[in-house]
Every structure is written in C-alpha cells, then in structure tokens.
Scaffold this motif. Structure first.
Motif, PDB file in Angstrom:
ATOM      1  N   SER A 148      31.582 107.579  66.571  1.00  0.00           N
ATOM      2  CA  SER A 148      32.175 108.616  66.156  1.00  0.00           C
ATOM      3  C   SER A 148      30.586 109.435  64.552  1.00  0.00           C
ATOM      4  O   SER A 148      30.463 108.285  63.936  1.00  0.00           O
ATOM      5  CB  SER A 148      33.320 108.660  65.233  1.00  0.00           C
ATOM      6  OG  SER A 148      34.344 108.831  65.632  1.00  0.00           O
ATOM      7  N   LEU A 149      30.767 110.811  65.172  1.00  0.00           N
ATOM      8  CA  LEU A 149      29.667 111.608  64.209  1.00  0.00           C
ATOM      9  C   LEU A 149      30.110 111.365  63.129  1.00  0.00           C
ATOM     10  O   LEU A 149      31.443 112.647  62.882  1.00  0.00           O
ATOM     11  CB  LEU A 149      29.001 112.814  65.092  1.00  0.00           C
ATOM     12  CG  LEU A 149      27.578 113.586  64.480  1.00  0.00           C
ATOM     13  CD1 LEU A 149      26.831 112.441  64.334  1.00  0.00           C
ATOM     14  CD2 LEU A 149      27.862 114.638  65.062  1.00  0.00           C
TER      15      LEU A 149
ATOM     16  N   GLU B 107      30.635 113.605  59.542  1.00  0.00           N
ATOM     17  CA  GLU B 107      30.771 115.076  59.308  1.00  0.00           C
ATOM     18  C   GLU B 107      29.409 115.055  58.441  1.00  0.00           C
ATOM     19  O   GLU B 107      29.424 116.355  59.723  1.00  0.00           O
ATOM     20  CB  GLU B 107      32.419 115.215  58.034  1.00  0.00           C
ATOM     21  CG  GLU B 107      32.764 116.295  57.774  1.00  0.00           C
ATOM     22  CD  GLU B 107      33.218 117.209  59.353  1.00  0.00           C
ATOM     23  OE1 GLU B 107      33.215 118.555  59.071  1.00  0.00           O
ATOM     24  OE2 GLU B 107      33.954 116.171  59.443  1.00  0.00           O
TER      25      GLU B 107
ATOM     26  N   ARG C 169      26.815 116.885  61.827  1.00  0.00           N
ATOM     27  CA  ARG C 169      27.356 117.877  62.558  1.00  0.00           C
ATOM     28  C   ARG C 169      26.095 118.828  62.381  1.00  0.00           C
ATOM     29  O   ARG C 169      26.054 119.156  63.551  1.00  0.00           O
ATOM     30  CB  ARG C 169      29.070 118.764  61.912  1.00  0.00           C
ATOM     31  CG  ARG C 169      29.568 117.935  61.653  1.00  0.00           C
ATOM     32  CD  ARG C 169      29.993 116.686  62.640  1.00  0.00           C
ATOM     33  NE  ARG C 169      31.311 116.623  62.141  1.00  0.00           N
ATOM     34  CZ  ARG C 169      32.196 115.513  63.475  1.00  0.00           C
ATOM     35  NH1 ARG C 169      31.884 115.532  64.814  1.00  0.00           N
ATOM     36  NH2 ARG C 169      33.139 114.292  63.152  1.00  0.00           N
ATOM     37  N   ASP C 170      26.158 119.200  61.634  1.00  0.00           N
ATOM     38  CA  ASP C 170      24.247 119.947  61.890  1.00  0.00           C
ATOM     39  C   ASP C 170      23.162 119.803  62.344  1.00  0.00           C
ATOM     40  O   ASP C 170      22.577 120.524  62.845  1.00  0.00           O
ATOM     41  CB  ASP C 170      24.033 121.202  60.991  1.00  0.00           C
ATOM     42  CG  ASP C 170      25.201 122.054  60.288  1.00  0.00           C
ATOM     43  OD1 ASP C 170      25.996 122.233  61.572  1.00  0.00           O
ATOM     44  OD2 ASP C 170      25.306 122.107  59.238  1.00  0.00           O
TER      45      ASP C 170
ATOM     46  N   THR D  41      22.137 115.812  67.543  1.00  0.00           N
ATOM     47  CA  THR D  41      22.263 114.507  68.112  1.00  0.00           C
ATOM     48  C   THR D  41      21.840 114.516  69.056  1.00  0.00           C
ATOM     49  O   THR D  41      22.642 115.167  70.271  1.00  0.00           O
ATOM     50  CB  THR D  41      23.424 114.389  67.423  1.00  0.00           C
ATOM     51  OG1 THR D  41      23.544 114.653  66.388  1.00  0.00           O
ATOM     52  CG2 THR D  41      24.632 113.301  67.562  1.00  0.00           C
TER      53      THR D  41
END
Length: 245
Positions: A56-57, A59, A62-63, A66
């Motif tokens: 899981s990436l 939080e 997120r920007d 990736t």
C-alpha cells in the motif's frame, strides 16, 4: 506495472547501486518506509517511488510519481535481505551548516555501518556538521544511508580535503581535537568548549600523521579491560557527547 528486469527504468535503478552512477546523476536509492518518509518530511526531493505489487502506498506519498513493480523486479532493485516493498530515488542535497556547535571530521573510515552510526550519533549529539575526508566510504552508499536511520537528512554531511578544512576551522575559532592512542591526554582531563572540531580515523590505522600533526590537542579514551581498542563509532560517540556536556 513493470514486470521485466530488462526494463530501462530497472536498469537505471540498479546502476544507482554504484557510486559512479550516483555521482553522475546526483541521485541515490533508499529503501524502507522509515527512510523514505524521513526524506519526505525533511524536504528532500523524491523523484520517484518504487512500490512492490501488493504494498500500500502511504497517504503522504500520494502526489509523488510512483512506479509499481512485480515482486521479482523489486528483488533485483532492493539491496536489503528483507525488503519492505518501498524504495525511492532521491536527489542529493547539501545542507547548510551554521558552525555554531562542534564539527566532526572523519579520516578514511571505510566500514559503512560505522560511518552511518557515527552520522546518526552526530545528529543526536547536536553537532553542526560532518566532514568526510579522503578514503571515507561514500555517504550515499546504501548501507551507510540505512545505518544513519534518517539522520543523513537532518545534519550537513560532505566530502572534503581535511588538510584544507582544518586551517579554515582554526581561522573560524575552532580548537582541533584528534583521537590518538599515544602521546595523548585522557579526554576527561581536557575541558570541552563549544567550538571544537573532533577528528576520528580509520578503523585499523587511526588518523593519518599529517592530519594529527596540525591538530591542537590529542585525546584518548582509557581502556580499563583487556580490549586493545574501542570500535570507532563507539569512541566517536563517547567523545561527541563529552564535547556537548
């Protein structure tokens, strides 16, 4: 998703295992949730995240650009025995030093674990800068980076010629302490001052004689048992905290 180790991106990431490519691109590879988050929170530029499939990436990430890769691909990119499935390509950055507190100089330390531990301790002890002399392992070596536990992103660290740096430190009002086994004072008998530069040396040979000759004070840590000497990272830690006392 990248599925092949022959992918051009994967080939580039693998090249960052070598110092030559790190210097050429001015980037380096880090691994693990703690280190990647430490780089992000310290405002170092993360050019790219590498995420293993199924991981899981976070939080906060997120920007950030990736790339998701197969398990087999991440295994090739990773340099750890038990990878966590997250890595990052980070741009090198030189932090500024105020030089209002002690400075640490390192002469030809070659073990990555020792160097990383010393940098971590210098950060914890509130040193203003770490200067790495000739023959010292690359600070962006993956084992060094991991051993710093994120301190690399907090304290200025740079490679330089110690014979050129020491006179500049003296001009700036620093007293120069060097570790030595002979013709040295017990460190507890020397009064520490705020502007002190401490020099520690190679694991086997200690500090080079030409560097030792231009120091102001030679200090040693007494051995009370039968050990021949202390590990350099332990010795550095003792002296750094003494200088901050």
């Amino acid at each position: 998703m990248i599925t092949s180790i022959k992918n051009e991106k994967v080939k580039h990431w693998k090249k960052l295992h070598k110092r030559k490519e790190r210097v050429k691109t001015q980037t380096f590879l880090i691994e693990g949730f703690h280190l990647v988050e430490a780089a992000f929170k310290s405002n170092w530029t993360i050019k790219e995240l590498i995420i293993q499939e199924g991981v899981s990436l976070p939080e906060w990430a997120r920007d950030i650009p990736t790339v998701v890769v197969k398990n087999s691909v991440f295994a090739v990119v990773s340099q750890t025995d038990t990878p966590q499935g997250i890595a990052a390509i980070v741009t090198m950055k030189q932090l500024n030093s105020s030089r209002q507190r002690p400075v640490l100089l390192i002469d030809a330390i070659q073990d990555p674990g020792n160097l990383g531990t010393i940098i971590r301790t210098a950060d914890a002890a509130g040193f203003s800068e770490v200067i790495l002399g000739e023959g010292t392992v690359d600070v962006f070596n993956d084992k060094v980076v991991r051993a710093t536990q994120g301190s690399l992103f907090h304290i200025p660290v740079r490679h330089a010629d110690l014979l050129a740096e020491i006179p500049l430190l003296k001009e700036a009002g620093f007293g120069i302490w060097v570790t030595a086994l002979t013709d040295a004072d017990n460190y507890t008998e020397v009064k520490p001052v705020t502007k002190t530069a401490l020099i520690v040396g190679n694991e086997g040979n200690g500090v080079r004689s030409d560097i030792m000759d231009i120091a102001d004070k030679r200090v040693t840590i007494p051995i009370y048992g039968q050990a021949e000497s202390l590990n350099v990272s332990v010795a550095a830690g003792i002296l750094m905290y003494y200088l901050r006392s």
